[in-house]
Design a protein around this motif. Structure first.
Motif, short mmCIF file in Angstrom:
data_model
loop_
_atom_site.label_atom_id
_atom_site.label_comp_id
_atom_site.label_asym_id
_atom_site.label_seq_id
_atom_site.Cartn_x
_atom_site.Cartn_y
_atom_site.Cartn_z
N UNK A 294 63.41 36.73 13.95
CA UNK A 294 64.90 37.24 14.37
C UNK A 294 65.86 36.51 13.64
N UNK A 295 65.56 34.98 13.89
CA UNK A 295 66.47 34.16 13.24
C UNK A 295 66.71 34.19 11.72
N UNK A 296 65.40 34.38 11.09
CA UNK A 296 65.22 34.80 9.87
C UNK A 296 66.15 35.81 9.24
N UNK A 297 65.63 37.03 10.07
CA UNK A 297 66.41 38.21 9.66
C UNK A 297 68.13 38.41 9.85
N UNK A 298 68.44 37.50 10.69
CA UNK A 298 69.68 37.44 11.01
C UNK A 298 70.57 36.77 9.70
N UNK A 299 69.90 35.81 9.10
CA UNK A 299 70.21 35.07 8.13
C UNK A 299 70.45 35.64 6.79
N UNK A 300 69.62 36.76 6.59
CA UNK A 300 69.55 37.49 5.39
C UNK A 300 70.97 37.84 4.75
N UNK A 301 71.33 37.58 3.42
CA UNK A 301 72.49 37.99 2.91
C UNK A 301 72.90 39.41 3.19
N UNK A 314 59.94 45.03 16.22
CA UNK A 314 60.58 44.87 17.63
C UNK A 314 61.34 43.69 17.81
N UNK A 315 60.96 42.74 16.96
CA UNK A 315 61.52 41.20 17.12
C UNK A 315 62.79 41.00 16.31
N UNK A 316 63.01 42.17 15.44
CA UNK A 316 64.20 41.94 14.65
C UNK A 316 65.19 43.22 14.64
N UNK A 317 64.87 44.14 15.28
CA UNK A 317 65.67 45.42 15.20
C UNK A 317 66.70 45.45 16.12
N UNK A 318 66.95 44.63 17.23
CA UNK A 318 68.01 44.62 18.18
C UNK A 318 69.37 44.15 17.40
N UNK A 319 69.28 44.05 16.26
CA UNK A 319 70.62 43.30 15.47
C UNK A 319 70.82 44.31 14.54
N UNK A 320 72.40 44.57 14.56
CA UNK A 320 73.05 45.48 13.73
C UNK A 320 73.14 44.57 12.29
N UNK A 321 72.52 45.06 11.46
CA UNK A 321 72.50 44.66 9.59
C UNK A 321 73.62 45.09 8.94
N UNK A 322 74.06 46.10 9.44
CA UNK A 322 75.19 47.06 8.65
C UNK A 322 74.22 48.00 7.82
N UNK A 323 75.23 48.26 6.77
CA UNK A 323 74.48 49.26 5.62
C UNK A 323 74.85 48.57 4.36
N UNK A 325 74.66 50.41 0.09
CA UNK A 325 74.61 51.57 -0.78
C UNK A 325 74.34 52.92 0.26
N UNK A 326 75.08 52.75 1.52
CA UNK A 326 74.94 53.97 2.44
C UNK A 326 73.43 53.93 3.14
N UNK A 327 72.73 52.66 3.01
CA UNK A 327 71.53 53.02 3.70
C UNK A 327 71.68 51.72 4.76
N UNK A 328 70.86 51.94 5.90
CA UNK A 328 70.75 50.87 6.84
C UNK A 328 70.04 49.63 6.10
N UNK A 329 70.68 48.52 6.39
CA UNK A 329 70.16 47.35 5.53
C UNK A 329 68.61 47.12 6.05
N UNK A 330 68.28 47.35 7.50
CA UNK A 330 67.01 47.37 7.81
C UNK A 330 66.36 48.63 7.93
N UNK A 331 65.18 48.57 6.84
CA UNK A 331 64.68 50.14 6.71
C UNK A 331 63.22 49.88 7.33
N UNK A 332 62.91 50.76 8.29
CA UNK A 332 61.61 50.66 9.06
C UNK A 332 60.76 51.46 8.12
N UNK A 333 59.70 50.77 7.66
CA UNK A 333 58.74 51.64 6.77
C UNK A 333 57.72 52.33 7.59
#
Ligand code: SF4
Ligand code: SF4
Length: 429
Positions: A294-301, A314-323, A325-333
């Protein structure tokens, strides 16, 4: 070393020295890497077979590799390491077959918004990874007022239009496997567990737990066939679900969706709008050390994308990472079963930039728990991917000597005490 696999088993076989046959702890470790990788490969191959996808060479390899771990067959570390990497190669085939099986059966995935929570009325919760079970259950519920909810690793089922448009699929409820005991107790209807990772249920709800095929738990009811009538009857007989305040999430960034966006993504990398891609995912678990991810994901630029898959999301998706290029920065594959997708994206990006995967601005930070994760790691190593970070703990079956070989050959890293320091090291700052 602990070995008890043959009749010669004596105290020496469970000591620091070599066993009676001469097998030492490093050979034992490499045999276990092969065996645990084969378990993951067998899981993917078995899921793919249910979708009609098989490969004769892959099946033959599983037999051959199992044979190589028998007593008095192979005492040679270098050939066992080669075999472990071959497990990874064949696991790529298994994951590819599974991916093809899913898209052929359920259609090309697409991004979608999923409602999370429950509606008032009878409901069934399905967990695990088997989308064929989900499709069968939905069809058998058709025409009734029984709603079906996905749980845990079933969340990515919603990316398939043929599943999400089913009138009985009502949304998603719950997180990663380790939260099952509280979440299943809270869900008043029956729960169907289709594959790993199911916990032994608490007696307070065990009579509502159903499992399919070789998944089975004490107190639960095992369904050997795809007949879900007992589950549907249970849903009608148990207390109806309560209406909960719904939330939403976005899933469906399957590799085919990302490849459709490849021209935009490649241009943005060239223009400096995207600094890096992080793959942060894998298996979640209960240990405190998993907050690292969770910490690692939060710190990504802010100008980077995070690709995630498996229940590690589920460990990292509670955080809002913003967007970006019009896409969510967190992409669930998708599921851990969709790990093939992350590999495809890396390979295709490398082709687009005319470089190797190791030259891409790509960092892999993988949490592991069980043996599918071992086979995925072997696949990445077999493709020559270097600098992967795994955690939160090293596999207990990998000896220090074998880990040193993996470190020196593949620059394999362990999660450290500081996510911030590890991230800085990974991006070269
Ligand atoms: S295979 Fe070797 S180490 Fe294992 S129990 Fe037999 S003699 Fe002992
Ligand atoms: S990602 Fe791993 S731990 Fe999570 S449900 Fe799938 S197999 Fe289990």
């Amino acid at each position: 070393m602990f070995c008890n696999q043959c009749e010669q088993c004596r105290p020496a076989c469970q000591s620091d020295g070599p066993g009676i046959c001469g097998k030492n702890e490093d050979v034992q470790s490499l045999q276990e890497i092969v065996l645990y990788g084969l378990k993951g490969l067998a899981a993917y191959a078995s899921h793919a077979r249910r979708l009609g996808q098989t490969d004769v060479a892959m099946s033959a390899f599983i037999e051959e590799a199992l044979f190589a771990t028998m007593t008095n067959v192979n005492f040679d570390p270098s050939s066992l390491l080669e075999l472990a990497l071959d497990v990874g190669k064949h696991n790529l085939t298994a994951m590819q077959l599974l991916d093809a099986g899913h898209t052929q059966r359920f259609g090309k995935p697409s991004p979608t918004t999923v409602t999370e929570g429950t509606q008032a009325g009878p409901g069934i919760l399905m967990t695990g990874h088997d989308l064929v079970d989900l499709a069968d259950l939905l069809e058998q519920c058709r025409g009734t007022d029984v709603k079906v909810y996905t749980h845990g690793e079933m969340l990515p089922a919603h990316m398939y239009k043929r599943l999400r448009e089913h009138p009985n699929l009502a949304g998603h409820f719950g997180g990663a496997w380790q939260k099952q005991r509280s979440e299943f107790a809270q869900f008043s209807g029956p729960v169907v567990a289709t594959t790993n990772c199911i916990l032994v249920p608490d007696p307070t709800y065990a009579d509502r737990v159903f499992t399919t095929r070789w998944t089975a738990v004490p107190g639960g009811t095992r369904l050997p066939t795809s007949d879900f009538s007992a589950v549907i009857e249970k849903a009608k007989a148990t207390a109806p679900l309560r209406q909960s305040a719904p939330s939403t999430s976005t899933v469906g960034y399957h590799w085919t969706t990302l490849l459709d966006l490849a021209p935009t993504i490649v241009e943005a990398v060239k223009a400096g709008q995207i600094s890096r891609f992080f793959v942060i995912g894998g298996c979640d678990g209960a240990e405190v050390g998993r907050n690292y991810f969770s910490e690692y994901a939060k710190l990504t630029p802010n100008n980077s994308f995070i690709l995630t898959l498996g229940c590690g999301k589920f460990r990292i998706r509670d955080q809002d990472y913003g967007t970006l290029l019009g896409l969510p920065r967190l992409l669930d594959m998708g599921q851990c079963n969709d790990a093939f997708g992350a590999i495809q994206v890396a390979v295709k990006l490398a082709e687009a930039f005319n470089c190797g995967v190791n030259d891409l601005p790509l960092t892999l930070v993988v949490s592991w728990f069980e043996q599918k994760a071992v086979s995925v790691l072997l696949t990445l190593l077999s493709l020559g991917v270097k600098g992967i970070t795994i955690g939160p703990r090293p596999p207990a079956f990998v000896t220090p000597n074998v880990f040193k070989i993996l470190q020196s050959t593949f620059d394999l890293r362990l999660t450290g005490a500081s996510a911030q320091a590890d991230l800085a090291a990974a991006v070269g700052n």
